[in-house]
Motif scaffolding. Structure first.
Motif, PDB file in Angstrom:
ATOM      1  N   HIS A 103       5.625  -0.767  -7.528  1.00  0.00           N
ATOM      2  CA  HIS A 103       5.542   0.540  -6.908  1.00  0.00           C
ATOM      3  C   HIS A 103       6.887   0.327  -5.975  1.00  0.00           C
ATOM      4  O   HIS A 103       7.606  -0.704  -6.327  1.00  0.00           O
ATOM      5  CB  HIS A 103       4.368   0.084  -5.735  1.00  0.00           C
ATOM      6  CG  HIS A 103       4.474  -0.916  -4.977  1.00  0.00           C
ATOM      7  ND1 HIS A 103       3.715  -2.183  -5.438  1.00  0.00           N
ATOM      8  CD2 HIS A 103       4.780  -1.418  -3.966  1.00  0.00           C
ATOM      9  CE1 HIS A 103       3.964  -3.205  -4.523  1.00  0.00           C
ATOM     10  NE2 HIS A 103       4.796  -2.698  -3.498  1.00  0.00           N
ATOM     11  N   HIS A 105       9.547   1.308  -2.551  1.00  0.00           N
ATOM     12  CA  HIS A 105       9.698   1.261  -1.310  1.00  0.00           C
ATOM     13  C   HIS A 105      10.948   1.919  -0.979  1.00  0.00           C
ATOM     14  O   HIS A 105      12.031   1.669  -1.652  1.00  0.00           O
ATOM     15  CB  HIS A 105       9.786   0.081  -0.333  1.00  0.00           C
ATOM     16  CG  HIS A 105       8.259  -0.606  -0.284  1.00  0.00           C
ATOM     17  ND1 HIS A 105       7.452  -0.753   0.562  1.00  0.00           N
ATOM     18  CD2 HIS A 105       7.844  -1.498  -1.439  1.00  0.00           C
ATOM     19  CE1 HIS A 105       6.559  -1.310   0.180  1.00  0.00           C
ATOM     20  NE2 HIS A 105       6.805  -1.874  -1.156  1.00  0.00           N
ATOM     21  N   GLU A 109      13.172  -2.933   1.323  1.00  0.00           N
ATOM     22  CA  GLU A 109      12.443  -3.607   2.251  1.00  0.00           C
ATOM     23  C   GLU A 109      13.334  -4.812   2.859  1.00  0.00           C
ATOM     24  O   GLU A 109      13.885  -5.240   3.772  1.00  0.00           O
ATOM     25  CB  GLU A 109      11.008  -4.172   2.193  1.00  0.00           C
ATOM     26  CG  GLU A 109      10.084  -2.940   1.900  1.00  0.00           C
ATOM     27  CD  GLU A 109       8.700  -3.197   2.059  1.00  0.00           C
ATOM     28  OE1 GLU A 109       8.284  -4.094   1.248  1.00  0.00           O
ATOM     29  OE2 GLU A 109       7.985  -2.848   2.993  1.00  0.00           O
ATOM     30  N   HIS A 122       8.716  -3.207  -6.358  1.00  0.00           N
ATOM     31  CA  HIS A 122       8.021  -4.527  -6.480  1.00  0.00           C
ATOM     32  C   HIS A 122       7.125  -4.604  -7.547  1.00  0.00           C
ATOM     33  O   HIS A 122       6.345  -3.529  -7.905  1.00  0.00           O
ATOM     34  CB  HIS A 122       7.041  -4.662  -5.220  1.00  0.00           C
ATOM     35  CG  HIS A 122       7.868  -4.861  -3.864  1.00  0.00           C
ATOM     36  ND1 HIS A 122       7.598  -4.600  -2.866  1.00  0.00           N
ATOM     37  CD2 HIS A 122       9.362  -5.127  -3.700  1.00  0.00           C
ATOM     38  CE1 HIS A 122       8.524  -4.768  -1.854  1.00  0.00           C
ATOM     39  NE2 HIS A 122       9.650  -5.229  -2.344  1.00  0.00           N
ATOM     40  N   THR A 187       3.998  -7.101   1.921  1.00  0.00           N
ATOM     41  CA  THR A 187       4.609  -6.491   2.855  1.00  0.00           C
ATOM     42  C   THR A 187       3.645  -5.206   3.576  1.00  0.00           C
ATOM     43  O   THR A 187       4.209  -4.450   4.065  1.00  0.00           O
ATOM     44  CB  THR A 187       6.148  -5.818   2.417  1.00  0.00           C
ATOM     45  OG1 THR A 187       5.591  -4.789   1.383  1.00  0.00           O
ATOM     46  CG2 THR A 187       6.827  -6.862   1.700  1.00  0.00           C
TER      47      THR A 187
HETATM   48 ZN   LIG Z   1       5.802  -3.575  -2.078  1.00  0.00          ZN
END
Ligand SMILES: [Zn+2]
Length: 264
Positions: A103, A105, A109, A122, A187
């Motif tokens: 997935h 972000h 992050e 990730h 996260t």
């Molecule tokens: Zn993630």
């Protein structure tokens, strides 16, 4: 009255969002001491060179899957069986996993040397020996004007259609020899700790249009989280050791240094 409670209680218990970038998340998210994401100061990492006995490299074996992305509160996610990963010390596997989802972000992050990146993928894995709650491999991307990332293109296309995806397309090589490693957490709530984290030191590129797609899902969608991306704020490193596994050997490093000295 009872009906009303039944409707509202589950959403109160389960819902979370990025309106405060995760600072309002309860439980371990606020009390944990080994949380992710973090800023990695590469100069203060413990270095392990490839000719040292504790040096480990990562070997992915990927499978193809016809997939469609699903969007949940947190992100843009692909769930399936994507292959396996072995962390190798010499010829010996020291950690073996199954890949269960990947997935995105945006913005990133994790930071490196105080720098945030445009996008972070990730790859989430299950430890076959269950020593870790999860294993995550992070890949960072930055925008470059003339870049075109064909893997990211498939990722974007699969919002509408089933697209055959193999994670192998995200990599030039499935043997990762240079990466950062630390102990961290999920996260997103419940921010579970004892997660074995790896972050690729190779930064990949995407086009401005490709980034626009991810921004349109989160940071530029005002009703998503009031202008925030789906990135949790940085967490304290505390007393954690961050290891830099370096694909070159010490002796090669010395040769490089000699060459530089010789040339200067
Ligand atoms: Zn993630």
């Amino acid at each position: 009255m009872i009906k009303l409670l039944l409707i509202f209680v589950p959403s109160l218990v389960l819902s979370w969002d990025y309106k405060f970038s995760g600072t309002d998340w309860p439980g371990l998210c606020s009390t944990g001491t080994k949380q992710t994401p973090i800023n990695i100061d590469v100069n203060s990492t413990v270095r392990v060179f490839s000719n040292e006995p504790e040096y480990s490299w990562i070997h992915f074996q990927m499978t193809e899957n016809p997939l469609q992305a699903n969007q949940d509160a947190g992100g843009y996610k692909f769930v399936g069986t994507f292959g396996e990963m072995n962390m190798m010390q010499g010829n010996l596997p020291v950690l073996s996993t199954n890949l269960i989802n990947f997935h995105f972000h945006s913005p990133s992050e994790n930071f490196i040397n105080g720098q945030q990146f445009d996008l972070e993928m990730h790859i989430v894995m299950q430890d076959k020996d269950q020593r870790y709650n999860f294993v995550v491999f992070g890949v960072l991307f930055r925008v470059e004007n003339n870049a075109y990332n064909s893997f990211i293109n498939k990722v974007i296309e699969s919002r509408e259609n089933h697209v055959i995806i193999t994670l192998a397309e995200a990599f030039n090589t499935l043997q990762i020899k240079d990466y950062l490693q630390f102990s961290g957490s999920l996260t997103t709530p419940p921010c579970t700790e004892n997660v074995f984290w790896m972050l690729d030191t190779k930064i990949r590129t995407i086009s401005p249009e490709q980034l626009r797609f991810f921004r349109s899902l989160w940071s530029e969608k005002m009703d998503y989280a009031g202008g925030n991306g789906n990135n949790r704020l940085l967490q304290p490193v505390n007393d954690r050791t961050i290891t830099h596994f370096i694909g070159a050997s010490i002796s090669l490093g010395y040769i490089g240094m000699l060459v530089i000295l010789f040339m200067s």
